[in-house]
Scaffold this motif. Structure first.
Motif, PDB file in Angstrom:
ATOM      1  N   TYR A 137     128.982  84.021 -31.515  1.00 43.98           N
ATOM      2  CA  TYR A 137     130.327  83.672 -30.204  1.00 43.98           C
ATOM      3  C   TYR A 137     129.988  83.768 -28.474  1.00 43.98           C
ATOM      4  O   TYR A 137     130.073  82.920 -28.044  1.00 43.98           O
ATOM      5  CB  TYR A 137     131.483  84.457 -30.516  1.00 43.98           C
ATOM      6  CG  TYR A 137     132.120  84.290 -29.693  1.00 43.98           C
ATOM      7  CD1 TYR A 137     133.054  82.801 -29.386  1.00 43.98           C
ATOM      8  CD2 TYR A 137     132.517  85.167 -28.389  1.00 43.98           C
ATOM      9  CE1 TYR A 137     134.172  83.330 -27.978  1.00 43.98           C
ATOM     10  CE2 TYR A 137     134.380  84.990 -27.573  1.00 43.98           C
ATOM     11  CZ  TYR A 137     134.280  83.747 -27.648  1.00 43.98           C
ATOM     12  OH  TYR A 137     135.547  83.400 -26.961  1.00 43.98           O
ATOM     13  N   LYS A 138     129.116  85.095 -28.501  1.00 46.62           N
ATOM     14  CA  LYS A 138     128.630  85.593 -27.300  1.00 46.62           C
ATOM     15  C   LYS A 138     127.746  83.747 -26.345  1.00 46.62           C
ATOM     16  O   LYS A 138     127.950  84.181 -25.147  1.00 46.62           O
ATOM     17  CB  LYS A 138     128.087  86.558 -27.018  1.00 46.62           C
ATOM     18  CG  LYS A 138     128.180  87.144 -25.540  1.00 46.62           C
ATOM     19  CD  LYS A 138     128.285  88.739 -25.874  1.00 46.62           C
ATOM     20  CE  LYS A 138     127.139  89.041 -24.195  1.00 46.62           C
ATOM     21  NZ  LYS A 138     127.192  90.568 -24.103  1.00 46.62           N
ATOM     22  N   ALA A 139     126.813  83.407 -27.886  1.00 43.87           N
ATOM     23  CA  ALA A 139     125.200  82.808 -27.814  1.00 43.87           C
ATOM     24  C   ALA A 139     125.970  81.385 -26.656  1.00 43.87           C
ATOM     25  O   ALA A 139     125.797  80.392 -25.886  1.00 43.87           O
ATOM     26  CB  ALA A 139     124.648  82.757 -28.336  1.00 43.87           C
ATOM     27  N   LEU A 140     127.315  81.042 -27.659  1.00 39.85           N
ATOM     28  CA  LEU A 140     127.951  79.923 -27.469  1.00 39.85           C
ATOM     29  C   LEU A 140     129.320  79.501 -26.931  1.00 39.85           C
ATOM     30  O   LEU A 140     129.203  78.763 -26.024  1.00 39.85           O
ATOM     31  CB  LEU A 140     127.598  79.252 -29.369  1.00 39.85           C
ATOM     32  CG  LEU A 140     126.847  78.773 -29.243  1.00 39.85           C
ATOM     33  CD1 LEU A 140     125.491  79.436 -30.257  1.00 39.85           C
ATOM     34  CD2 LEU A 140     127.311  77.123 -30.662  1.00 39.85           C
TER      35      LEU A 140
ATOM     36  N   ARG B 147     135.235  85.544 -18.378  1.00 40.64           N
ATOM     37  CA  ARG B 147     136.372  85.812 -18.629  1.00 40.64           C
ATOM     38  C   ARG B 147     136.780  85.850 -20.445  1.00 40.64           C
ATOM     39  O   ARG B 147     137.024  86.712 -21.374  1.00 40.64           O
ATOM     40  CB  ARG B 147     137.711  85.925 -18.096  1.00 40.64           C
ATOM     41  CG  ARG B 147     137.377  86.158 -17.201  1.00 40.64           C
ATOM     42  CD  ARG B 147     139.085  86.016 -15.981  1.00 40.64           C
ATOM     43  NE  ARG B 147     138.838  84.187 -16.500  1.00 40.64           N
ATOM     44  CZ  ARG B 147     140.290  83.733 -15.139  1.00 40.64           C
ATOM     45  NH1 ARG B 147     141.292  84.436 -14.974  1.00 40.64           N
ATOM     46  NH2 ARG B 147     139.868  82.401 -15.354  1.00 40.64           N
ATOM     47  N   ALA B 148     135.409  85.057 -21.200  1.00 41.40           N
ATOM     48  CA  ALA B 148     136.209  85.302 -22.432  1.00 41.40           C
ATOM     49  C   ALA B 148     134.913  85.353 -23.306  1.00 41.40           C
ATOM     50  O   ALA B 148     134.508  84.674 -24.293  1.00 41.40           O
ATOM     51  CB  ALA B 148     136.273  82.988 -22.946  1.00 41.40           C
TER      52      ALA B 148
ATOM     53  N   ARG C 138     137.758  76.336 -26.337  1.00 42.03           N
ATOM     54  CA  ARG C 138     136.152  77.132 -25.215  1.00 42.03           C
ATOM     55  C   ARG C 138     135.339  75.930 -25.410  1.00 42.03           C
ATOM     56  O   ARG C 138     135.123  75.315 -25.730  1.00 42.03           O
ATOM     57  CB  ARG C 138     135.944  78.430 -26.279  1.00 42.03           C
ATOM     58  CG  ARG C 138     136.344  79.341 -26.581  1.00 42.03           C
ATOM     59  CD  ARG C 138     136.491  80.297 -25.027  1.00 42.03           C
ATOM     60  NE  ARG C 138     137.070  81.891 -25.484  1.00 42.03           N
ATOM     61  CZ  ARG C 138     138.225  81.809 -25.310  1.00 42.03           C
ATOM     62  NH1 ARG C 138     139.466  81.112 -25.072  1.00 42.03           N
ATOM     63  NH2 ARG C 138     139.261  83.055 -25.333  1.00 42.03           N
ATOM     64  N   ASN C 139     134.586  76.479 -24.282  1.00 41.84           N
ATOM     65  CA  ASN C 139     133.283  75.153 -24.097  1.00 41.84           C
ATOM     66  C   ASN C 139     132.244  76.140 -24.459  1.00 41.84           C
ATOM     67  O   ASN C 139     132.117  76.743 -23.924  1.00 41.84           O
ATOM     68  CB  ASN C 139     132.821  75.350 -22.760  1.00 41.84           C
ATOM     69  CG  ASN C 139     133.968  74.647 -21.420  1.00 41.84           C
ATOM     70  OD1 ASN C 139     134.431  73.739 -21.934  1.00 41.84           O
ATOM     71  ND2 ASN C 139     133.681  75.196 -20.448  1.00 41.84           N
TER      72      ASN C 139
END
Length: 518
Positions: A85-88, A93-94, A106-107
């Motif tokens: 999740y953090k990578a993509l 803030r997300a 999300r982008n």
């Protein structure tokens, strides 16, 4: 030293991460004569051991159908979900995982280049409240093949992630105890269901209906086994009668389930319907009417159909494999004779047979009270055949006396309808009544008792269980140890149905039937 480090790495658990191993210094390398080289500064270069597939515990795959679509779902499951999740999608803030079970916009970007791949909906399922009991992340992307390919390529570069094998998400659910084998089979059948009847049957099985029944029977066997063990340990002989009574009840229960007419298996694989009758009675015309297209050649010349033509149709919500057969008659023509033989075999192998007769041929005149049915058809009439008197547009209406005479000629339990396939007269009523016959004979969900057997594997293990219960009932009371062993085998046989014991040999075959994203 390096050899020992590699040996240690190979013995790590499957959940261990790749570790960094520094190269040996020159003084650690023995010279040919056994001496050490002079000391040198420790090199800062290092080597990372590549993780094997068993160590890459996070799997990903396209969970929706491949190809162009409005939405494509990419599923990720495993301990590296936060990293994924953090990578993509974790920007600004997300950066933290969203609330479980909440869709967020999300982008989705390439972590290496920062390129925007898509704007997607993302949903997170926290362990253990997910399908696999592990952390699960789903990306609901726009369904363009290039978008899906780009996201899958990025996922393959994230350490600890790898593409899923067929059915691997379901395998994780099974290994976590969220589903047993019958529920997995129901899930597979639910995905493959093509008709309403198949969907309803698979839905009940995937919901645990079969699991509940099998586990109740297995619990009863274990209860009997515990009483036998008490007899062995404490000599409570008065409990023998109780155990025998409970075992006899189990025996009758298993016998009843095995005598289900294979309804569950037939509905799952398709009801085999054979259309048979004399030449030029309208069998091929009926097949075309049911298929709503020209599936078979129709000609006024007798003997046009020489081989068996099969079609898979949805009739009243039931999967029906319809076989149009060659006209049955005595013939000396070699090719037609082979077709007649194949027609007889198709009728013998069918689950339900429909005899098509020409009304003008059966009752040539309104005064005829003795039905004329070719003698070549009589050996092939199954119990309770269904009969369609075709071509009512070419004959006088069927009288009550003629209908009664026809019922006396046919086997007991026959059903007769009259219609005209050519102009459609009576065909709506026939198709409705035919659908009701399918429901009466093969509906396994709307009845009073859902069948326990939906797969040949279930029948095999249930038959094994019955054999062990038989052996228990035939064991003399003076041999309680042997009797207990028979009950233990019976419990194991039922346990193989749900996956309690000895299931490794069937898991590969089962999961091979799943799609990659399941």
């Amino acid at each position: 030293m390096m050899r020992r480090l590699i040996h240690f790495a190979q013995r790590r658990s499957a959940f261990a991460r790749p570790r960094t191993v520094f190269p040996r210094t020159p003084r650690d390398i023995p010279s040919p004569v056994g001496a050490f080289a002079s000391q040198a500064r420790l090199q800062h270069s290092f080597t990372t051991l590549k993780a094997s597939s068993s160590q890459q515990k996070t799997i990903f795959a396209l969970a929706s159908a491949p190809g162009k679509a409005g939405v494509a779902v990419v599923r990720v499951s495993g301990p590296e979900v936060p990293t994924v999740y953090k990578a993509l999608a974790g920007r600004g803030r997300a950066s933290n995982l969203p609330e479980p079970r909440m869709l967020v916009n999300r982008n989705v970007c390439d972590p290496d280049t920062g390129e925007l791949l898509d704007r997607a909906l993302v949903v997170y399922f926290a362990a253990p409240r997910s399908f696999t009991s592990q952390p699960v992340l789903e990306f609901h992307l726009h369904g363009g093949p290039s978008i899906v390919s780009a996201v899958l390529a990025v996922l393959s570069r994230i350490p600890g992630c790898r593409p899923a094998e067929r059915g691997e998400f379901a395998c994780q659910a099974f290994e976590a105890g969220r589903m047993d084998l019958t529920e997995l089979e129901g899930l597979r059948d639910l995905v493959d269901a093509e008709t309403e009847g198949q969907r309803r049957l698979a839905m009940r099985q995937a919901g645990g209906a079969l699991k509940t029944q099998y586990e109740a029977m297995r619990t009863e066997i274990i209860g009997c086994l515990s009483l036998i063990e008490a007899i062995i340990d404490f000599g409570e002989d008065e409990q023998i009668e109780e155990v025998t009574a409970r075992a006899k009840h189990l025996h009758s229960l298993v016998v009843r389930h095995l005598a289900d007419g294979r309804r569950g298996e037939i509905l799952r694989s398709g009801i085999r319907l054979a259309i048979f009758g004399p030449p030029n009675a309208g069998k091929s015309s009926l097949l075309n009417y049911m298929a709503q297209r020209e599936a078979a050649i129709v000609s006024p010349l007798p003997g046009t159909t020489r081989d068996v033509i099969e079609l898979s149709l949805d009739v009243g919500g039931f999967p029906v494999i319809v076989a149009d057969t060659a006209g049955m008659r005595e013939t000396g023509e070699e090719i037609e004779k082979i077709g007649v033989e194949r027609a007889g075999a198709a009728v013998a192998q069918s689950d339900i047979a429909l005899l098509v007769l020409s009304l003008p041929s059966v009752f040539p005149t309104p005064d005829t009270l003795t039905p004329s049915i070719p003698s070549s058809l009589l050996p092939h009439l199954p119990p309770q055949p269904l009969v369609l008197l075709n071509k009512i547009d070419l004959a006088a209406p069927l009288s009550a006396a003629q209908l009664e005479a026809l019922y006396h000629t046919l086997p007991k339990g026959s059903r007769v309808w009259d219609a005209s396939v050519r102009d459609g007269s009576g065909m709506d009523r026939f198709m409705q009544c035919f659908g009701e016959q399918l429901k009466e004979r093969f509906d396994v969900v709307g009845g009073t008792e859902t069948p326990l057997i939906t797969d040949a594997r279930h029948r095999h293990h249930l038959t094994e269980c019955l054999g062990f219960i038989d052996a228990f009932l035939n064991t003399p009371e003076t041999l309680p140890v042997e009797a207990a062993e028979e009950l233990r085998y019976a419990a194991q046989a039922l346990g193989r149905v749900t996956g309690r014991v000895d299931v490794e040999e069937i898991l590969d075959a089962l999961f091979a039937g799943f799609c990659i994203g399941k």
